[in-house]
Scaffold this motif. Structure first.
Motif, PDB file in Angstrom:
ATOM      1  N   GLN A 160       0.780  -1.179  -0.124  1.00 19.70           N
ATOM      2  CA  GLN A 160       0.091   0.045  -0.176  1.00 19.70           C
ATOM      3  C   GLN A 160       1.002   1.121  -0.002  1.00 19.70           C
ATOM      4  OE1 GLN A 160      -3.119  -1.307   0.676  1.00 19.70           O
ATOM      5  NE2 GLN A 160      -4.239   0.412  -0.114  1.00 19.70           N
ATOM      6  N   ILE A 161       0.663   2.139  -0.966  1.00 16.96           N
ATOM      7  CA  ILE A 161       1.468   3.282  -1.055  1.00 16.96           C
ATOM      8  C   ILE A 161       0.699   4.642  -1.093  1.00 16.96           C
ATOM      9  CG2 ILE A 161       3.653   2.021  -2.121  1.00 16.96           C
ATOM     10  CD1 ILE A 161       2.548   3.359  -4.701  1.00 16.96           C
ATOM     11  N   ALA A 162       1.384   5.735  -0.645  1.00 19.93           N
ATOM     12  CA  ALA A 162       0.868   6.994  -0.626  1.00 19.93           C
ATOM     13  C   ALA A 162       1.481   7.505  -1.971  1.00 19.93           C
ATOM     14  CB  ALA A 162       0.949   7.800   0.460  1.00 19.93           C
ATOM     15  N   TYR A 166       2.942  14.791  -1.168  1.00 15.89           N
ATOM     16  CA  TYR A 166       2.447  14.542   0.145  1.00 15.89           C
ATOM     17  C   TYR A 166       1.848  15.493   1.158  1.00 15.89           C
ATOM     18  CZ  TYR A 166       5.152  10.447  -1.208  1.00 15.89           C
ATOM     19  OH  TYR A 166       5.712   9.161  -1.937  1.00 15.89           O
ATOM     20  N   LYS A 167       1.999  16.863   0.594  1.00 17.69           N
ATOM     21  CA  LYS A 167       1.635  17.969   1.379  1.00 17.69           C
ATOM     22  C   LYS A 167       0.984  19.160   0.469  1.00 17.69           C
ATOM     23  CE  LYS A 167       5.457  17.983   4.857  1.00 17.69           C
ATOM     24  NZ  LYS A 167       6.740  18.792   5.109  1.00 17.69           N
ATOM     25  N   THR A 178      -6.615  15.556  -5.072  1.00 15.77           N
ATOM     26  CA  THR A 178      -5.511  14.915  -4.611  1.00 15.77           C
ATOM     27  C   THR A 178      -5.437  13.401  -5.011  1.00 15.77           C
ATOM     28  OG1 THR A 178      -6.405  14.187  -2.490  1.00 15.77           O
ATOM     29  CG2 THR A 178      -5.382  16.523  -2.470  1.00 15.77           C
ATOM     30  N   PRO A 179      -4.314  12.881  -5.130  1.00 16.53           N
ATOM     31  CA  PRO A 179      -4.247  11.478  -5.465  1.00 16.53           C
ATOM     32  C   PRO A 179      -4.338  10.704  -4.088  1.00 16.53           C
ATOM     33  CG  PRO A 179      -1.964  12.481  -5.154  1.00 16.53           C
ATOM     34  CD  PRO A 179      -2.909  13.423  -5.118  1.00 16.53           C
ATOM     35  N   SER A 180      -4.639   9.423  -4.619  1.00 23.73           N
ATOM     36  CA  SER A 180      -4.835   8.454  -3.440  1.00 23.73           C
ATOM     37  C   SER A 180      -3.729   8.299  -2.359  1.00 23.73           C
ATOM     38  CB  SER A 180      -4.989   6.942  -3.803  1.00 23.73           C
ATOM     39  OG  SER A 180      -5.104   6.240  -2.894  1.00 23.73           O
ATOM     40  N   ARG A 181      -3.920   8.328  -1.179  1.00 18.95           N
ATOM     41  CA  ARG A 181      -2.984   8.159  -0.264  1.00 18.95           C
ATOM     42  C   ARG A 181      -2.947   6.698   0.232  1.00 18.95           C
ATOM     43  NH1 ARG A 181      -4.326  12.655   4.409  1.00 18.95           N
ATOM     44  NH2 ARG A 181      -4.187  14.730   3.036  1.00 18.95           N
TER      45      ARG A 181
END
Length: 225
Positions: A160-162, A166-167, A178-181
């Motif tokens: 599982q990756i974010a 990230y900010k 925003t992209p998937s976390r």
């Protein structure tokens, strides 16, 4: 209480039926999480889940107060088959019971989580599953192995990756896209296509999200920040 609604926009179809070429809903559900006495957490979710299932799902977990590295958890679901053809939902009336019960151990020094569970899957077969997961700040990577009655052993890896960035900075009332976390994948090394089937109740129902409130993990991230 949380309302989840997902819209899936197909980009490429690698041999799936034509209905998957159409824009259609994905997860749709309402969930409520409560904290009960004795440090017990419970979540009840009602809606349309992954693996084309709909119904009710309940999760309960307890982390031991004397030693937070250990804990127990359980889950039970009562679901039926359902799929989307554009925005029309076709569902069956036959329901199936699935459940899971087990324990876990967290190794704070390396942020490694080991879980062992007894489970019943969608076809009614009962089995045992072991997961060993290493948690990082922006990813969770590990291995799993499972064996059920009437089925050959199976296993593989999962992560599982974010997705970056990230900010984010808020600019007034402009909405943020925003992209998937929690972008996840499980590799089926045994190529099992019939047994061990289950579902997820929401996009946040994954190994990375469930560990995000782990006090040992939070402490390690603060020390390494």
């Amino acid at each position: 209480m949380r309302l989840t609604a997902q819209l899936e926009v197909p980009i490429y179809n690698d041999g799936y039926p034509d209905m998957y070429n159409k824009i259609h809903p994905g997860f749709i559900g309402v969930s409520q999480t409560v904290r009960l006495p004795y440090n017990i957490w419970g979540t009840l979710t009602v809606g349309h889940f992954s693996s084309e299932r709909y119904g009710v799902d309940m999760k309960i977990s307890h982390r031991f107060i004397r030693d937070n590295r250990f804990g127990i958890e359980g889950r039970v679901g009562y679901t039926g088959a359902a799929y989307w053809d554009r925005f029309t939902c076709h569902f069956g009336t036959q329901k199936k019971m699935t459940w899971s019960v087990g324990g876990y151990f967290y190794w704070p020094q390396y942020n490694v989580e080991t879980t062992m569970k007894l489970e019943q899957y969608l076809l009614g077969e009962k089995g045992v599953r072991i997961d060993i997961i290493r948690h990082f700040r922006y990813a969770s990577i590990g291995f799993y192995a499972m064996k059920a009655q009437g089925a050959k052993s199976n296993g593989g890896f999962r992560f599982q990756i974010a997705l970056p960035p990230y900010k984010y900075r808020r600019r007034g009332y402009i909405p943020r896209f925003t992209p998937s976390r929690n972008m996840g994948l499980a590799y089926n090394a045994g190529n099992e296509q019939y047994y061990y089937k289950n579902y997820r109740s929401s996009p946040g129902d994954n190994i990375m999200q469930s560990n995000s409130f782990n006090p040992y993990f939070i402490k390690s991230e603060l020390l390494n920040f």
